[in-house]
Design a protein around this motif. Structure first.
Motif, mmCIF file in Angstrom:
data_model
loop_
_atom_site.group_PDB
_atom_site.id
_atom_site.type_symbol
_atom_site.label_atom_id
_atom_site.label_comp_id
_atom_site.label_asym_id
_atom_site.label_seq_id
_atom_site.Cartn_x
_atom_site.Cartn_y
_atom_site.Cartn_z
ATOM 1 N N ALA A 389 0.823 -1.445 -0.028
ATOM 2 C CA ALA A 389 -0.001 -0.097 -0.052
ATOM 3 C C ALA A 389 0.795 1.351 0.010
ATOM 4 O O ALA A 389 0.561 2.180 -0.642
ATOM 5 N N VAL A 390 1.972 1.179 0.859
ATOM 6 C CA VAL A 390 2.705 2.512 0.840
ATOM 7 C C VAL A 390 3.458 2.554 -0.394
ATOM 8 O O VAL A 390 3.495 3.884 -0.922
ATOM 9 N N MET A 391 3.960 1.455 -1.149
ATOM 10 C CA MET A 391 4.485 1.703 -2.333
ATOM 11 C C MET A 391 3.705 2.363 -3.402
ATOM 12 O O MET A 391 4.049 3.388 -4.355
ATOM 13 N N MET A 392 2.602 1.755 -3.572
ATOM 14 C CA MET A 392 1.754 2.235 -4.737
ATOM 15 C C MET A 392 1.164 3.700 -4.181
ATOM 16 O O MET A 392 1.049 4.394 -5.313
ATOM 17 N N TYR A 393 0.783 3.777 -3.164
ATOM 18 C CA TYR A 393 0.307 5.261 -2.866
ATOM 19 C C TYR A 393 1.123 6.185 -3.213
ATOM 20 O O TYR A 393 0.789 7.350 -3.652
ATOM 21 N N SER A 394 2.423 5.808 -2.449
ATOM 22 C CA SER A 394 3.572 7.058 -2.596
ATOM 23 C C SER A 394 3.916 7.222 -4.212
ATOM 24 O O SER A 394 4.064 8.417 -4.471
ATOM 25 N N CYS A 395 3.991 5.988 -4.744
ATOM 26 C CA CYS A 395 4.218 6.512 -6.410
ATOM 27 C C CYS A 395 3.178 6.906 -7.069
ATOM 28 O O CYS A 395 3.391 7.910 -8.078
ATOM 29 N N VAL A 396 1.841 6.804 -6.911
ATOM 30 C CA VAL A 396 0.779 7.305 -7.616
ATOM 31 C C VAL A 396 0.700 8.728 -7.303
ATOM 32 O O VAL A 396 0.382 9.751 -8.115
ATOM 33 N N VAL A 397 0.776 9.056 -6.122
ATOM 34 C CA VAL A 397 0.656 10.600 -5.566
ATOM 35 C C VAL A 397 1.897 11.216 -6.018
ATOM 36 O O VAL A 397 1.437 12.465 -6.586
ATOM 37 N N TRP A 398 3.142 10.776 -6.115
ATOM 38 C CA TRP A 398 4.185 11.660 -6.833
ATOM 39 C C TRP A 398 3.889 11.755 -8.189
ATOM 40 O O TRP A 398 4.226 12.784 -8.791
ATOM 41 N N GLY A 399 3.365 10.722 -8.913
ATOM 42 C CA GLY A 399 3.365 10.728 -10.559
ATOM 43 C C GLY A 399 1.883 11.736 -10.676
ATOM 44 O O GLY A 399 1.960 12.757 -11.606
ATOM 45 N N ALA A 400 0.988 11.855 -9.796
ATOM 46 C CA ALA A 400 -0.231 12.393 -10.223
ATOM 47 C C ALA A 400 -0.070 14.051 -9.924
ATOM 48 O O ALA A 400 -0.501 14.913 -10.627
ATOM 49 N N SER A 401 1.062 14.488 -8.940
ATOM 50 C CA SER A 401 1.302 15.817 -8.677
ATOM 51 C C SER A 401 2.179 16.356 -9.527
ATOM 52 O O SER A 401 2.743 17.418 -9.484
ATOM 53 N N ARG A 402 2.954 15.275 -10.512
ATOM 54 C CA ARG A 402 4.198 15.854 -11.389
ATOM 55 C C ARG A 402 3.623 16.321 -12.578
ATOM 56 O O ARG A 402 2.729 15.890 -13.214
#
Length: 679
Positions: A389-402
């Motif tokens: 959960a931490v891996m996917m949430y972290s990557c998705v949030v990073w990508g969505a805000s980029r």
């Protein structure tokens, strides 16, 4: 369920191969599309739906976002047009794809990253079947690979560079090395797998010569890691030693691509890795962002989107290594590449695919751990689910805000379009900064920029930046004309007569004369005389608006011919116009709280170039200055003493008078401009 035993016999998962392939391709495609929501932000797969800012001005096709990619595009187009001469292998590969697909090179370049993502999806299928990880694990690994930040930055959608085949063929080679290690004995296919591994490494070297040294390091790690554990026979160990000896011997014997003096490929590769790991302290090399060292927190953010996301990926990889011995080689080499980022972030992206595999196989590993009903195994499962959960949430949030990483937008390309229409088919010199060289060569379709990745030296950086810091603007224009037409080689006749170091100062003295005729006595001994230093021909200057963001580099490089000088830290910052209010009658200045919090508490002077041109004298010790114009209600600049004297800032400030010897061709004060440099 994933099952791994320490035998040389690999139990294959049941199910048709086509279903595995379909799952791998689907996961890779979804991972590519979700990577930072790039395609979603851009408006979909139809190029016509993309915002104008992300399309070429002439064709409307989607733009790529890698600087070196424009070099490969230009070379591929030349090959397709029947051009002759030396071309690199990646350009040949691109031209071949364009012929096969009957698509423009621009389209092929944009979607090449998808092609390599799909190939990595097939590699994940191979790993899934080898480890009995299941289709679901394969799918998760493909999605995770597409979401990891450093991979997205270097090889995601719109990226077009040799990073793509380098990673693919290195990882394919590691896969076959692992397979060879698991079954290398008499009568087994281990030798075939070893040959396939070496072939993959050779193909990687075909795209990236330094990759041959990278492969040598991988072979050494493989030998130490797997030989004691799996190679039981003396013949197998002898074969391993022979392979390593042959590979290293070839690096010693073979010459590099271009070598003016006798040397070996191994020495050439060593020099490149010295540069890649920040082994040169010169000011010029410290300006290359991909060679910056990262802090541990920054390294984890590039790995997993945040500190905790990166640590979660590391933990998943450690768990996979514990439960899945075949992953030890790729994960160990992946860790080496990732932690090399503490020295230089150039190679971080190469280490991410093994971590993506580990994340994908995490649920399968957990299914083994919770086979019983003990509380400890349930805790294992809970911890693993939390990691995922931490891996996917972290990557998705990073990508969505980029934001979509497009270096040259449609507005920049429109400036180049104006230049193309002005010059037509004629030959003209083109002044530019280093980052823009390949872009301009590809988009002007034939003009030769002054500065690009092929001649990146401190001397060329000084040549390109020095006129920007010259107080005599006419001499600056003449400097630009001389080097744009003659190139760095134009110095050689001057050096032979005046001396290697003295030629710089004497050239600048000659360029400051009132008329070229007055320089005749200085140039009497120079072959070509006045015409050599004051050559005829047309010269243009391309400068994008983002140039001010890297002002600390070109100002510092333009002030010193010595490569080891300490970096001066000038300051030019573009700000929004509503960040301050200036009352000219009362001479009062009001700034917003965020500017105050950033340390802007005192200003030497406020210049309104819409009222009067920007010109000295500057108040002594009065920096920083605010520069704005009534003609531009969007942007303004804050700068210091060095910045306000510079030619680029003067040219980008709206309302200022154009200096003599510069004719505006197309100027957009938000995006940059193109000027002709007159004799």
């Amino acid at each position: 369920m994933l099952h791994w035993a320490k035998s040389t016999k690999i139990q294959q998962n049941a199910g048709p191969l086509w279903s595995w392939i379909l799952v791998g391709l689907l996961g890779a495609a979804i991972g590519w599309c979700l990577a930072g929501q790039t395609i979603i932000k851009a408006g979909g797969f139809e190029p016509g739906a993309w915002p104008e800012a992300w399309r070429y001005a002439d064709t409307g096709l989607p733009m790529i976002s890698s600087a070196d990619g424009f070099y490969f595009m230009e070379q591929a187009n030349r090959l397709l047009e029947g051009g002759v001469g030396r071309a690199d292998n990646f350009s040949r590969f691109t031209a071949a794809l364009a012929r096969i697909s009957s698509q423009p090179v621009e389209i092929v370049a944009f979607y090449t990253s998808l092609l390599f993502h799909l190939a990595l999806g097939l590699l994940a299928v191979a790993w899934g079947r080898l480890l009995n990880g299941g289709r679901f694990s394969t799918f998760l690994a493909c999605v995770a690979a597409g979401l990891m930040p450093a991979w997205l930055e270097r090889a995601g959608p719109s990226r077009f560079d040799t990073d793509l085949p380098i990673l693919l063929f290195w990882q394919v080679g590691l896969f076959f090395l692992v397979k060879a290690s698991l079954c290398l004995k008499k009568g087994s296919p281990g030798v075939v797998n070893l040959v396939l591994a070496l072939l993959s490494f050779i193909i990687m070297g075909w795209f990236w010569k330094s990759g041959l040294g990278f492969a040598a390091g991988s072979l050494l790690v493989w030998a130490f890691l797997f030989t004691p554990y799996r190679f039981f026979s003396f013949k197998a160990r002898l074969a391993t030693g022979a392979v390593l000896l042959a590979w290293l011997s070839a690096l010693v014997i073979l010459p590099p691509e271009q070598a003016p003096a006798p040397t070996s490929l191994l020495i050439w590769i060593s020099d490149h890795f010295t540069l890649a790991f920040g082994g040169r302290a010169e000011l010029f090399y410290s300006s290359i962002k991909e060679l910056y060292p990262l802090s541990f927190a920054e390294l984890m953010e590039k790995t997993g989107g945040s500190l905790w996301g990166g640590l979660a990926f590391m933990a998943a990889a450690a768990l996979a290594v514990w439960k899945l011995p075949p992953l030890r080689l790729p994960v160990l080499l992946g860790f080496i590449c990732i932690f090399a980022g503490l020295r230089s972030n150039r190679l971080v992206y190469l280490g991410l695919f093994p971590l993506a595999l580990s994340a994908g196989f995490l649920p399968a590993v957990l299914s083994n751990l919770i086979a019983g009903r003990s509380i400890a195994r349930r805790l294992y499962w809970a911890a693993g689910a939390g990691l995922w959960a931490v891996m996917m949430y972290s990557c998705v949030v990073w990508g969505a805000s980029r934001d979509l990483d497009i270096r040259w937008e449609g507005a920049h390309d429109r400036l180049v379009e104006e230049l193309r229409q002005e010059t037509g088919a004629e030959t003209a010199g083109l002044w530019n900064w280093w980052d823009d060289g390949y872009f301009l060569a590809a988009r002007t379709k034939g003009m030769k920029p002054l500065f690009d990745g092929g001649n990146q030296t401190h001397t060329m950086a000084y040549i390109a930046a020095h006129p920007f810091m010259m107080d005599d603007r006419r001499a600056a224009a003449r400097w630009m004309r001389f080097f744009a037409i003659r190139g760095e080689a134009g110095l050689e006749p001057l050096r032979r007569v005046w001396g290697r170091n003295e030629a710089w100062d004497k050239l600048e003295t000659v360029l400051k004369v009132e008329s070229p005729e007055e320089a005749a006595e200085y140039l009497a001994e120079i072959p070509g005389g006045v015409d050599w230093v004051f050559p005829p021909g047309r010269v243009y200057w391309y400068m994008p608006g983002y140039f001010v963001k890297i002002s600390n580099w070109w100002i510092a490089l333009g002030l010193s011919r010595e490569p080891d000088k300490n970096l001066v830290k000038p300051h030019i910052e573009k700000i929004e116009r509503d960040k301050f209010f200036y009352d000219a009658e009362k001479k009062s200045l009001t700034i917003t709280q965020d500017l105050w919090d950033r340390g802007y508490k005192n200003f030497g002077m406020v210049f309104n170039t819409g009222v009067s041109p920007l010109s000295p004298p500057w108040p002594s010790g009065g920096s920083p200055y605010i520069i704005f114009s009534d003609n531009n209600h969007r942007n303004a600049y804050i700068t210091d003493e060095l910045g306000i004297r510079s030619l680029p800032l003067y040219m980008l400030v709206p309302g200022g008078q154009t200096p003599p010897n510069f004719r505006p061709l197309a100027v957009d004060y938000d995006w940059g401009g193109v000027w002709e440099i007159l004799p």
